[in-house]
Every structure is written in C-alpha cells, then in structure tokens.
Design a protein around this motif. Structure first.
Motif, PDB file in Angstrom:
ATOM      1  N   ILE A  90      -3.013  -0.822   8.167  1.00 36.15           N
ATOM      2  CA  ILE A  90      -3.718  -1.999   7.641  1.00 36.15           C
ATOM      3  C   ILE A  90      -4.414  -2.752   8.778  1.00 36.15           C
TER       4      ILE A  90
ATOM      5  N   ASP B   5       4.245  10.166  10.064  1.00 30.48           N
ATOM      6  CA  ASP B   5       3.311   9.043   9.932  1.00 30.48           C
ATOM      7  C   ASP B   5       2.625   8.727  11.267  1.00 30.48           C
TER       8      ASP B   5
ATOM      9  N   THR C 109       0.825  -1.219   0.000  1.00 28.31           N
ATOM     10  CA  THR C 109       0.000   0.000   0.000  1.00 28.31           C
ATOM     11  C   THR C 109       0.859   1.269   0.000  1.00 28.31           C
ATOM     12  N   GLY C 110       2.093   1.156   0.536  1.00 25.13           N
ATOM     13  CA  GLY C 110       2.984   2.317   0.496  1.00 25.13           C
ATOM     14  C   GLY C 110       3.236   2.751  -0.944  1.00 25.13           C
ATOM     15  N   ALA C 111       3.301   1.761  -1.860  1.00 27.07           N
ATOM     16  CA  ALA C 111       3.536   2.077  -3.272  1.00 27.07           C
ATOM     17  C   ALA C 111       2.409   2.944  -3.830  1.00 27.07           C
TER      18      ALA C 111
ATOM     19  N   ARG D 147       9.800  10.858   8.506  1.00 28.84           N
ATOM     20  CA  ARG D 147       8.604  10.076   8.159  1.00 28.84           C
ATOM     21  C   ARG D 147       7.988   9.405   9.383  1.00 28.84           C
TER      22      ARG D 147
ATOM     23  N   ARG E  80      10.717   4.933  -5.813  1.00 28.17           N
ATOM     24  CA  ARG E  80      11.604   4.583  -4.684  1.00 28.17           C
ATOM     25  C   ARG E  80      12.592   5.699  -4.391  1.00 28.17           C
TER      26      ARG E  80
ATOM     27  N   ALA F 275       0.170  11.387   2.574  1.00 28.69           N
ATOM     28  CA  ALA F 275      -0.595  10.427   3.381  1.00 28.69           C
ATOM     29  C   ALA F 275      -1.334  11.081   4.556  1.00 28.69           C
TER      30      ALA F 275
ATOM     31  N   GLY G  81       1.592  -1.798   5.264  1.00 28.55           N
ATOM     32  CA  GLY G  81       1.431  -0.348   5.259  1.00 28.55           C
ATOM     33  C   GLY G  81       1.587   0.232   6.645  1.00 28.55           C
TER      34      GLY G  81
ATOM     35  N   TYR H 133       0.629   5.240  -2.060  1.00 28.12           N
ATOM     36  CA  TYR H 133       0.860   6.619  -1.600  1.00 28.12           C
ATOM     37  C   TYR H 133       2.029   7.232  -2.372  1.00 28.12           C
ATOM     38  N   ARG H 134       3.003   6.407  -2.677  1.00 30.57           N
ATOM     39  CA  ARG H 134       4.147   6.888  -3.450  1.00 30.57           C
ATOM     40  C   ARG H 134       3.711   7.306  -4.861  1.00 30.57           C
TER      41      ARG H 134
ATOM     42  N   SER I 259       4.889  10.528   2.380  1.00 35.59           N
ATOM     43  CA  SER I 259       4.540  10.713   3.784  1.00 35.59           C
ATOM     44  C   SER I 259       3.702  11.986   3.941  1.00 35.59           C
TER      45      SER I 259
HETATM   46  O1   DC Z   1       5.857   1.819   3.154  1.00 41.76           O
HETATM   47  P1   DC Z   1       6.397   2.999   2.351  1.00 41.76           P
HETATM   48  O2   DC Z   1       7.654   3.570   2.924  1.00 41.76           O
HETATM   49  O3   DC Z   1       6.555   2.676   0.899  1.00 41.76           O
HETATM   50  O4   DC Z   1       5.245   4.114   2.470  1.00 41.76           O
HETATM   51  C1   DC Z   1       5.394   5.403   1.938  1.00 41.76           C
HETATM   52  C2   DC Z   1       4.600   6.418   2.769  1.00 41.76           C
HETATM   53  O5   DC Z   1       3.195   6.194   2.594  1.00 41.76           O
HETATM   54  C3   DC Z   1       4.835   6.367   4.273  1.00 41.76           C
HETATM   55  O6   DC Z   1       5.756   7.343   4.701  1.00 41.76           O
HETATM   56  C4   DC Z   1       3.490   6.607   4.893  1.00 41.76           C
HETATM   57  C5   DC Z   1       2.499   6.355   3.819  1.00 41.76           C
HETATM   58  N1   DC Z   1       1.655   5.170   4.040  1.00 41.76           N
HETATM   59  C6   DC Z   1       0.518   5.334   4.792  1.00 41.76           C
HETATM   60  O7   DC Z   1       0.279   6.409   5.329  1.00 41.76           O
HETATM   61  N2   DC Z   1      -0.360   4.308   4.928  1.00 41.76           N
HETATM   62  C7   DC Z   1      -0.106   3.114   4.372  1.00 41.76           C
HETATM   63  N3   DC Z   1      -0.986   2.126   4.515  1.00 41.76           N
HETATM   64  C8   DC Z   1       1.071   2.915   3.626  1.00 41.76           C
HETATM   65  C9   DC Z   1       1.942   3.962   3.493  1.00 41.76           C
END
Ligand code: DC
Length: 223
Positions: A132, A184, A34-36, A180, A91, A103, A129, A38-39, A100
């Motif tokens: 989750i 976060d 799921t981070g991907a 972050r 990345r 998000a 994530g 937001y990225r 971040s």
């Molecule tokens: O896991 P990652 O480093 O690829 O995530 C990138 C950013 O996305 C992280 O700094 C916070 C956000 N994120 C979030 O808020 N909720 C999630 N479920 C996954 C990532």
C-alpha cells in the motif's frame, strides 16, 4: 476535497487488520482490508478447482468472473465474493496460503490494485496490505510499516484461534507464516518491503491497546 489516506503495510500476523480497524473506528475513517481481496480471489480458485500454483493461465482467463465487494454492516466489514458472504471462510488456513500464492500473479494484482485505488478516492481511508505504501497509495499522507517477530505473530494467531474454541498447532501456524513471509517478500511484483518514507512500528513487545494508541499518535503527528 482530497481524502486522507493512511497506508499500513507489514507481514502476516503483525496485527495490521485489528489495529487498523480500531483506529479507523476511533477516527471515523473507512477501513479497507486489501488482504481480504487476495483471500477472496484465492477462494474463487479453490472453489472452482483451479490449482493456483500450476493453472495460472486458466485463472487469468477467468479473472473477470471474480467480483469482490467489501461492505460495512453494523460496524463490521464483510467480504463478498460474487454476492456470497465469505468473511469467515477466507480466514481458514487453505485460503491463507492460497492468497499468498495468488498474490504473486501480476494480472491478479493489477485488477485488485485498481479496485483499491478507486476505493481510496471515495472516503478518508486506512488501507492495509503489503504494497500500500510502496505501490497502491504512494501519495498517502501517513505511511506505517507494522511488524513483529515471527514468534510473536504466530503466538497471536494461535491465541486468536484458541479463543474461538478451535484446535490448532502452533508449529503449523508458525510454518505457514514463515512460508508467507518468504513468498510475499521475494515475489517479483510489488514485494512486501518497507517504503523508505514509512514509519516503522515494531509491535513485538506491545499489546493491542498500546499499538492502537501509538498508531493514532503517529497519524495525529503527521496530519
Ligand atoms: O493480510 P492478509 O494476511 O489477509 O493477506 C493475505 C495474503 O495476500 C498475503 O499473504 C499476501 C497477499 N497480499 C498482498 O500481496 N498484497 C496486499 N496488499 C495484501 C495482501
């Protein structure tokens, strides 16, 4: 039949993605990063000249233009933004910090969480994530909170980048991770937090193989 969901949360650089990917492969589950997402959303803002911290209204008004897809190609997960493969670009450091920042925006989270829940309906998944266990899949059969010290996490990122033959600065990587972590964990909506019923797995002293085995064991025990 109801699908199995394994939910994995934790801070940046704890090894969630690499471990979840390996465990998913071994157990025949679908891995969802799921981070991907937001990225990819952050990359949309960057490519369109939208300042995430200051142009929030513009970003929200253009959310419908963001189409994200995760595809499995030859065993590897690829990330697409509006039809373009952005797997490597997302990345990079500017996207890490942007993701971040993006998000914290509730409208962005609502859109991506809906997509994540749809994905979990279609297969047995391991989804990783920040929210989750607490928010996206609160009914997941297995919940894990994966963490490690800031230094251990920064060192892993540093080694990863150096292995690719790229230059990087340890202190800068560590500062980005600390930024972050704070962002976060302190945001108002779905902050990074261990769910009460999640199993804590501290990987500071463990290597990749040990963490993977430990996670598989936890899953077997719970299921
Ligand atoms: O896991 P990652 O480093 O690829 O995530 C990138 C950013 O996305 C992280 O700094 C916070 C956000 N994120 C979030 O808020 N909720 C999630 N479920 C996954 C990532």
């Amino acid at each position: 039949m109801k699908h199995i969901a394994v939910a994995v949360d934790g801070p940046a650089g704890a090894g969630k993605s690499s471990v979840s990917k390996a465990v998913a492969k071994d157990l025949g589950y679908t891995y969802i990063d799921t981070g991907a997402m937001y990225r990819a959303a952050a990359l949309f803002a960057i490519e369109n000249g939208i300042d995430i911290r200051n142009d929030r209204a513009e970003l929200i008004s253009r959310l419908d233009e963001i189409k994200i897809a995760l595809k499995n190609e030859n065993g590897a997960q690829r990330v697409y933004l509006n039809g373009k493969d952005v797997s490597e670009r997302i990345r990079q450091a500017d996207v890490s910090v942007g993701s971040s920042d993006i998000a914290v925006i509730p409208e962005v989270r609502v859109k991506l969480v809906a997509l994540q829940r749809e994905m979990a309906k279609t297969a047995d998944v391991i989804m990783d994530g920040r929210d989750i266990c607490t928010h996206v899949l609160p009914d997941a059969q297995v919940k894990i909170f994966l963490t490690a010290s800031v230094d251990a996490r920064a060192k892993r990122r540093y080694d990863e980048i150096r292995e690719k033959g790229e230059e990087c600065d340890f202190e800068k990587i560590k500062a980005d991770i600390e930024y972050r972590d704070k962002n976060d964990s302190s945001r108002a909506v779905s902050p990074l937090k261990k769910a009460d019923d999640a199993i804590l797995l501290d990987t500071t002293e463990l290597d990749f193989g040990q963490v993977t085995e430990k996670m598989k064991e936890l899953i077997r025990n719970v299921l």
